[in-house]
Design an enzyme around this catalytic site. Sequence first.
Site, PDB file in Angstrom:
ATOM      1  CE  LYS A 133     -13.108  35.171  20.322  1.00 62.50           C
ATOM      2  NZ  LYS A 133     -12.427  34.020  20.976  1.00 62.50           N
TER       3      LYS A 133
ATOM      4  CD  GLN B 245     -14.984  28.364   0.597  1.00 68.65           C
ATOM      5  OE1 GLN B 245     -14.372  27.411   0.124  1.00 68.65           O
ATOM      6  NE2 GLN B 245     -14.515  29.072   1.602  1.00 68.65           N
TER       7      GLN B 245
ATOM      8  CE  LYS C 127     -12.508  38.184   8.156  1.00 66.85           C
ATOM      9  NZ  LYS C 127     -11.284  37.719   7.478  1.00 66.85           N
TER      10      LYS C 127
ATOM     11  N   PRO D 162     -18.525  21.509   3.916  1.00 65.46           N
ATOM     12  CG  PRO D 162     -16.588  20.192   3.863  1.00 65.46           C
ATOM     13  CD  PRO D 162     -17.624  20.821   2.971  1.00 65.46           C
TER      14      PRO D 162
ATOM     15  CG  ASP E  27     -12.799  20.499   5.712  1.00 66.97           C
ATOM     16  OD1 ASP E  27     -12.108  19.471   5.635  1.00 66.97           O
ATOM     17  OD2 ASP E  27     -12.857  21.346   4.806  1.00 66.97           O
TER      18      ASP E  27
ATOM     19  CD1 TRP F  62      -7.456  24.644   1.101  1.00 66.92           C
ATOM     20  CD2 TRP F  62      -9.645  24.832   0.730  1.00 66.92           C
ATOM     21  NE1 TRP F  62      -7.899  25.760   1.767  1.00 66.92           N
ATOM     22  CE2 TRP F  62      -9.233  25.900   1.554  1.00 66.92           C
ATOM     23  CE3 TRP F  62     -10.989  24.741   0.362  1.00 66.92           C
ATOM     24  CZ2 TRP F  62     -10.122  26.865   2.017  1.00 66.92           C
ATOM     25  CZ3 TRP F  62     -11.867  25.699   0.821  1.00 66.92           C
ATOM     26  CH2 TRP F  62     -11.429  26.755   1.641  1.00 66.92           C
TER      27      TRP F  62
ATOM     28  CD1 TRP G  69     -14.974  22.345  -1.079  1.00 67.56           C
ATOM     29  CD2 TRP G  69     -17.043  23.212  -1.262  1.00 67.56           C
ATOM     30  NE1 TRP G  69     -15.883  21.316  -0.928  1.00 67.56           N
ATOM     31  CE2 TRP G  69     -17.158  21.814  -1.027  1.00 67.56           C
ATOM     32  CE3 TRP G  69     -18.207  23.967  -1.391  1.00 67.56           C
ATOM     33  CZ2 TRP G  69     -18.383  21.162  -0.939  1.00 67.56           C
ATOM     34  CZ3 TRP G  69     -19.438  23.321  -1.294  1.00 67.56           C
ATOM     35  CH2 TRP G  69     -19.514  21.936  -1.078  1.00 67.56           C
TER      36      TRP G  69
END
Length: 1004
Positions: free
Chosen positions: A598, A558, A595, A46, A85, A523, A562
């Site tokens: 903005k 993850q 990465k 999610p 999530d 989590w 996760w």
Amino acid sequence: MKPAPASYRPPEAEREIQRWWEEEGIYRKVQEKRKDAPPLYFLDGPPYASGSIHLGTAWNKVLKDVFLRYWTMKGFNVRRQPGWDCHGLPIEVMVEERLGIRSKKDIEREVGVGRFIEECRRWALEHVRLMTQQFKRLGVWMDWEEPYLTLTNEYIESAWWTLKKAHEKGLLQKDLRVIHWCPRCETALAEHEVRGEYQEVEDPSLYVRFRVKGRDEYLLIWTTTPWTLPANLAVCVHPDFTYARVEVGGEVYVLAEETVPRVAKELGWGEYRILERVRGRELEGTRYEHPLLEEVPKQREFEPHHRVILGTHVVLEEGTGCVHTAPGFGEEDFQVGKEYGLPVFSPVGPDGRFTEEAGKYAGLFVKEADPVVLEDLRRKGLLVKGGTVLHTYPHCWRCKTPLLFRATQQWFLKVSEIKPLLLEKNERVEWVPGWVRERYVNGVRSVGDWCLSRQRYWGIPLPLWTCGSCGHSVLVGSLRELRELTGKEGEIDLHRSELDGLRGRCPRCGGEMRRVPDVLDVWFDSSIASWASLGFPQRRELFEKLWPSAFITEGEDQVTKWFYAQQVSSVIALGEVPYRRVLTHGFALDAQGRKMSKSLGNVIDPIEVAEEYGADALRLYLLSANPPWEDLKFNLKELRQVARTLQVLWNVHVFATTYMSLDSFHPSRASLEELRPHLLPEDRWMLSRIQGLVREVTGALERCELHRASRALLSFILEDLSRWYVKAIRPRTWIERDHPSKLAAYAVLYRCLSTLLPLLAPFAPHLSEVMYSQLVRPVEPHRPESVHLLDWPSPEEEWRDEELERAMELARFLTERVAEARQGAGLKLRWPVAEVVLRLRSAQEVELLRELEGFLRERFNCKKVVLLGPGQALPPGEYSVVEAEGRTVAVSRGLSPELRGEALARELVRRLQVMRKELGLEMEERVEAELGMGEEEARLLEPHLDYLRREVRIERLTVRRREEVGGEGLVRDWEVEGETFRLRLRRLSPPSSSASSQTPPDTS
């Protein structure tokens, strides 16, 4: 079949297709078709419902969509439920910004917990809707109307049930420990949340001396956190290291001997003398004077503890080997302090400010205290050297605030007790790529217990109720148990806004019970998704049919988040791992590997890209750019190339539908089986090649190598189909309508495209749908109404001819070398040449090409091809020669008058076709033409006038002197090889003849 429109505008076409999918219920029909098929349980990791999708989340969902479409076409009933999530800091931080909140106190005093929770709920649901529409725009097919949301009562009940299982097994424990703490969010973080969240920062770097009691010497320590010195309780040395008493300028310092040269250099000790060497254990118990005793009066209570202790965590790579120890602010400090019975002095509040116990520093934020502490040390003569150091430091994964280490009471899952079982059960999981397994195993081995409790608001409430009278606690595992405890009936929202007001009755003493105010780590929410999304344990049918999930895929970060959290919760609650196969993918970065942010101005909006180049182009680019487990460096130039390749495919589609429709081609009346005797080598090669593509794409998808599958498709479209096969069969579209050779070409092209479209469907679902609706459905109405209702193709082995494929690959290589030889001689590709000689590496290669001699003459644009074996001499003549990979390619240089005339005809055809385009003529429209040129050029051209008429669809053709050309229509002067030609073209009424003399659209 009707001719396809000449142009294809992806954004408009994709939106139209999506409307059609919706109106006709195509997705529902796909699900209905597979409802009785073998089930395949895919679990969607999610995403946080906290903002618009970005390139990384777009890549993630496109990866998933390809697999889901593929498995469905392979005959599985695939569970495609999306997940969201909806709790946790990601949403709380966004809502705080929306409401202008700066701290937890603002939430409680100015907004109220109830309103804040409702604002968080509203934000989550708003962004579930927004992100759903954005994923749909990319052509992602999931059960968007039936997602699992971690904020629902049913989901929360699953979490409570899971936690109760841990409680019943004695794996849930409240304990005082030093943990990562975010002073901005004022909450604890789990160890696995912090992995990967380190940033490079500049911090103080200082050497401080602690005076040894009763002796004229100092313990020399080094630290990058001066704010922790007010809480210092001991100095730790390694029992087995050698320590030296070093005399410098009349003062004596104690430090590890191995660090002396480095420290001496850093501190500018020109001369020093080692007075004595001792083992670290001999220093144990040495007492020292606390450096900030006057500033922190509370330290006087701890004076008996201010001594040297022993710890094996001490290292020599940095510092002095004498480690300042503050059990309230360091994990290792806490552990070694426990062994020595040190108090846990942690005079910092949840907001990162010193409490009254910190004396002089009370009220200061810890980092604000750094310069104050430094100045106090300098004033007291205890600061040996102050400076700065650049190092990595953990930050909050949502608000990006530097974290603190702080001793607090928290609730933990005792992962340490199930690690052997985790590692044993993990053996059943297939990790893709394979090396990720080791990373996961190392992470499990090194991780500590899981800090579950959070001091926040928007999350699953910790369902633990304690009695204010006797201290008895009850862990509630369901809504039913909550009602039994509190007596509350009717609807209950299982969030803090309602639960905080409920009271229970203690089953032991009858006293009042209240819920512990913490919420669970977000989590933990996602860790139970594999069964909570199935409604388990409230509903068991789906769980018993599907669990565990067959496949999951998320970003590489993850692995220790996760993926790890799922295994912990699942092994505790169910004794088994919750998934069988894992694919990890990389991060989406900019072209320089940075990465996206903005502040750097390098953010790529996937929806904007889809609106400019099409979702299909974006999808295929994301899938083909690199292996999924590597980082994606977004390159707009490469995306445009993918978009151009899809346009080439559309041009092939236009070519096919135009000529097949004009010649009334129907696959049922021109089957490949019947036309087999008329198949030319290039036809048989294409039939073999498309079977190879089926095998290649299928194998790549089975191995999760989406980059290989998508690259194979793109290469086939551009190189095999467009630049090779269509180019080879173009002349056959000009012959009479029912010629077997033409029908064979049509039949092969139709079979090729009708096989390609289902292969392409998972990758480019819109374009494949449009082409299927225009090419296949009109002539085969009995077939499914959507390409996505088709079964996945299987290779038709009867058409495989690997030897022919090798021969054609050699032919392609040689064609490129012929082009090089022509370029060296200044011979254009359109100009025919008398002869091309090929000296090959072996007799086997000669035999391979025997059958292709006619084909090679067409490709080389020559009148004769000579095949030679190794060592054979070239025939006499003037050649342009190229040597490559042990082969010789020789192109004859001389041009006879006949060849010059043919070359001139081809040059003029090209110019006349440009003029047809300027006039906006339809392909079947006839024209009147006048050609103006000199007498010699006219003589050269005379044998080729029929060729000109056929190629340009000329009804009336006149050749005259240049100055005599003029009149109605378009008149243009063209220069060809230094000579000027005047051409006039005028539209006539369109003929009623067949399309056998038409020129197909450009497919290159």
